[in-house]
Scaffold this active site. Structure first.
Site, PDB file in Angstrom:
ATOM      1  CG  HIS A 172      -5.174  -1.234  -9.877  1.00 18.03           C
ATOM      2  ND1 HIS A 172      -4.988  -0.402  -8.794  1.00 18.03           N
ATOM      3  CD2 HIS A 172      -6.319  -0.826 -10.469  1.00 18.03           C
ATOM      4  CE1 HIS A 172      -5.973   0.478  -8.748  1.00 18.03           C
ATOM      5  NE2 HIS A 172      -6.795   0.245  -9.755  1.00 18.03           N
ATOM      6  CG  ASN A 183       0.607  -2.805  -8.181  1.00 13.50           C
ATOM      7  OD1 ASN A 183       0.594  -3.321  -7.072  1.00 13.50           O
ATOM      8  ND2 ASN A 183      -0.268  -1.892  -8.560  1.00 13.50           N
ATOM      9  CG  MET A 225      -1.975  -1.150   1.159  1.00  9.10           C
ATOM     10  SD  MET A 225      -2.937  -1.188  -0.397  1.00  9.10           S
ATOM     11  CE  MET A 225      -4.069   0.180  -0.092  1.00  9.10           C
ATOM     12  NE  ARG A 226       4.191   1.833   4.158  1.00  8.11           N
ATOM     13  CZ  ARG A 226       4.013   2.796   5.061  1.00  8.11           C
ATOM     14  NH1 ARG A 226       4.362   4.032   4.792  1.00  8.11           N
ATOM     15  NH2 ARG A 226       3.469   2.520   6.232  1.00  8.11           N
TER      16      ARG A 226
END
Lengths: 196, 196
Positions: free
Chosen positions: A111, A109, A92-93
């Site tokens: 999403h 990632n 979450m960064r």
């Protein structure tokens, strides 16, 4: 292909990768370690359960990124495992240039929307509130634009009229759990190319 | 349910609606007329072929909208058919408030992407250039925001690695040809509600 996983949450996506490896469904990928910025994240339990190093690292005082000092530590600790692939599974960064450069063209990632629709936080809720009838999930290369890197693969999910947000979340997560390990597998055997 | 179709081009989507009606697959919808801003548009031939009034109306000097005088004429000519539904099937002009108010909550548009991704012109090319692995098409209510009205239904299309733009266009058009008549049918029998 050495892989490290980064996550902040329950780790259900990380777990599907760990399970795929255990079941022999992850091609030539080998999970070397799991990193979290949250000491109590479920992802840490999954790592231990599958016999992987579960590494908590402080992220510093900011909520949505790593501070400079932490970033240096993260890079160093991750580099120790010599990853060919860094998988953000619910991490979450936002990662900044020094981190991105250290693992250039090696970070993917997951999403929870069909990008470029609904980038940023709460992708499933955004799609639900918009009223789309098709949403899904995306695995993409990570660059300096949040959720803006090149798409690797996507999976579609049909929104039914009687789906509430919770039902839709469950469907998207199910699609994620199929898509992410499959992308890792295909990357590991060269079926999906790495960027040049 | 009285329906009029508006189009500027080859009319392949209009034709699927006309064919569906002929085949008894359009529920309670009845196509009353086809309007075009392009006298030589294929959509005019389709209208004639199916025995429907094919009405060419000048749009005035602008390329992407109707001028004020033309707009008044269009409203009047369309109102003559007392449509409960106005279908934009490849109609290449942005409709302005007087037109939208005349047929408020009765206008639907077909767009060749999974909105809100890739609104505006060349939706298929935009998706292809972005590199998405899932795209599709959307039928939505028309409001004053171009391609921004509430989604009615969508269909997903998988982009294969070896698809070139032409192949993708063919797939999206195929999805459009299934989606649009089905939405008209479902609206006509009350399976999809009209906005209040």
């Amino acid at each position: 292909m050495n892989v490290v996983l980064l996550g902040s949450g329950t780790g259900s996506n990380a777990e599907t990768i760990l399970r795929a490896e255990k079941n022999g469904d992850l091609g030539d990928a080998s999970i070397k370690a799991v990193f979290s910025d949250n000491e109590n994240a479920g992802i840490m339990d999954h790592a231990s359960h599958y016999g992987k190093p579960a590494r908590f690292l402080s992220a510093g005082p900011f909520k949505t990124k790593l501070d400079g000092e932490s970033e240096t530590a993260w890079i160093k600790e991750i580099e120790f495992y010599e990853p060919q692939l860094v998988v953000l599974a619910g991490f979450m960064r936002v990662l900044k240039p020094p981190f991105l450069q250290a693992f250039q063209k090696r970070i993917i990632n997951l999403h929870p929307s069909l990008l470029p629709s609904f980038p940023g936080l709460n992708g499933i809720r955004q799609a639900f509130d918009y009223g789309v009838k098709v949403t899904g999930c995306t695995v993409h290369w990570v660059n300096e634009i949040v959720d803006g890197g090149a798409v690797i693969d996507q999976a579609a999910v049909r929104v039914q009229n009687d789906d509430n947000l919770q039902a839709l979340e469950a469907k998207v997560h199910e699609a994620e759990h199929r898509l992410l390990p499959e992308v890792v597998r295909r990357l590991s055997i060269g079926e999906i190319p790495f960027p040049r």
